[in-house]
Design an enzyme around this catalytic site. Sequence first.
Site, short mmCIF file in Angstrom:
data_model
loop_
_atom_site.label_atom_id
_atom_site.label_comp_id
_atom_site.label_asym_id
_atom_site.label_seq_id
_atom_site.Cartn_x
_atom_site.Cartn_y
_atom_site.Cartn_z
N GLU A 172 0.91 -1.13 0.02
CA GLU A 172 -0.07 0.19 0.06
C GLU A 172 0.94 1.35 -0.15
O GLU A 172 0.74 2.15 0.84
CB GLU A 172 -0.88 -0.15 1.16
CG GLU A 172 -1.82 -1.16 1.22
CD GLU A 172 -2.78 -1.10 2.47
OE1 GLU A 172 -2.78 -0.29 3.39
OE2 GLU A 172 -3.66 -1.82 2.56
N GLU A 370 -5.03 -8.57 0.86
CA GLU A 370 -5.61 -8.28 2.36
C GLU A 370 -7.11 -8.00 2.28
O GLU A 370 -7.41 -7.53 1.02
CB GLU A 370 -4.90 -7.15 2.94
CG GLU A 370 -3.62 -7.15 3.74
CD GLU A 370 -3.28 -6.22 4.06
OE1 GLU A 370 -3.98 -5.09 4.74
OE2 GLU A 370 -2.12 -5.57 4.14
C1 BG6 Z 1 -3.86 -2.13 5.79
C2 BG6 Z 1 -2.69 -2.59 6.26
O1 BG6 Z 1 -4.29 -1.11 5.45
O2 BG6 Z 1 -4.84 -2.28 6.95
C3 BG6 Z 1 -2.39 -3.03 7.47
O3 BG6 Z 1 -1.68 -3.07 5.32
C4 BG6 Z 1 -3.67 -2.58 8.56
O4 BG6 Z 1 -0.99 -2.86 8.27
C5 BG6 Z 1 -4.72 -3.08 7.87
O5 BG6 Z 1 -3.25 -3.11 9.69
C6 BG6 Z 1 -6.19 -2.81 9.02
O6 BG6 Z 1 -6.12 -1.38 9.32
P1 BG6 Z 1 -6.34 -0.96 10.74
O7 BG6 Z 1 -5.76 0.40 11.07
O8 BG6 Z 1 -7.61 -1.12 11.18
O9 BG6 Z 1 -5.37 -1.77 11.44
#
Ligand code: BG6
Length: 467
Positions: A172, A370
């Site tokens: 990202e 993800e």
């Molecule tokens: C993604 C990232 O954007 O979202 C992760 O690659 C991150 O590192 C994940 O933990 C979830 O976001 P958050 O802020 O809810 O933990």
Amino acid sequence: MTNMNEIKYRFPDGFWWGSAASGPQTEGAAAVDGKGKNIWDHWYEIEPNRFFDGVGPDKTSQFYYKYKDDILLMKESGHNSFRMSIQWSRLIPEGRGKVNQKAVEFYNNVINEMIAHGIEPFVNLFHFDMPLKLQEIGGWINRETVDAYVKYAQTCFELFGDRVKFWFTHNEPIVPVEGGYLYDFHYPNEVDFGKAVQVAFHSILASAKAIQAYRKLKQDGKIGIILNLTPSYPRSQNSADLQAAKLADAFFNRSFLDPSVKGEFPRELIQILKDEGFLPKIMSGDLAIIKENTVDLLGVNYYQPRRVKAKENLPNPNAPFMPERFFDHYEMPGRKMNPHRGWEIYEKGIYDILTNLRENYGNIECFISENGMGVEGEEKFRDQNGMIQDDYRIEFIQEHLKWVHKALEEGANVKGYHLWTFMDNWSWSNAYKNRYGLVSVNLNKDGERTIKKSGQWFKSVSEHNGF
Ligand code: BG6
């Protein structure tokens, strides 16, 4: 759990099932065995209140010490692959210069242990963790950081590339641009569109140069980039809303997607940067390097869509320049929300992304790198046997997978699904607020792990290659 005869959504043989995590969010041991500081260690030192409950990156799930048991849990929750990141400031404490042998030993151990358990390592190089020494010279704004990064990438390929066959240059890369230079949620928390553009350009250049370095080594693997794609949906089909969505897409998706896959930048974006006087500094030869070194595969992170409408009021010409000069955000009535994270849940978005890649990006090989659901206060779902009954997460994954399956049936080149994340982990400023894991981590009991119901379910999906 699924029985073989009941499988309605079957995935192709060899489909990657697993999850993703990053070094800074899981390893802990932030100041141990020669690790240097990165911007998160530093930010926490100077502004601990930025972090939920004051919990910092030194307090993560201690994967550094517990990796052997954790890899067994990966096996138990059905992983045939897992995405980790190497922490730049662990391997090369000052960002450039001396390599830390303790880190080499640690990453060798982790990679070997995964392979010994039949878990394919997917390795990412940069997950928001700029070494502090490089941030002190401007981080991605300074071209020297690009050179340091390429050297770091090359060091990783040389050390681990005999076993690692799936590499990613960044996770990202737009997030450090947004967080660090536009919207104040990453260090150095400035608001400066010109710097944001330079950071974006250098990140893309660094990615292309790392790809070039990888190919020179002829290591017989694949290299890609992981992008968070947020499909932009207009409020209506009127031309002003459509134009707003098109520009939001150019700023937030195509800015990285086009150069990574096609080797060139979106024309609309270049025109805006030109008109507004924000073109980055580019050296001769840079654009050719970007053109010639596009990715082999793409990781797609998908959490939420972006809904936009045409601007309702003229932008204030004295306000700092922001992408939002071209559109307003739109809260669609009736949209389904994850109340914990404040993100919309729109499962079809994952299909729209895959279809877009098939139709407009040469059907580039990709995988879901993800996707996941962060939930606060999950302890209340723990049953008397100690298992968290996270049916909402199972439903979340299942509903997204149905759309991935549909995209596959229509010819999308999607090779796997990685959930965010394996075990509950520390997150940037949210620390341990939202839990995402297939495995829970009890911070009050020395980080004790227990597989959640979703972890068991995920195993059955992976074993049956469907559900
Ligand atoms: C993604 C990232 O954007 O979202 C992760 O690659 C991150 O590192 C994940 O933990 C979830 O976001 P958050 O802020 O809810 O933990």
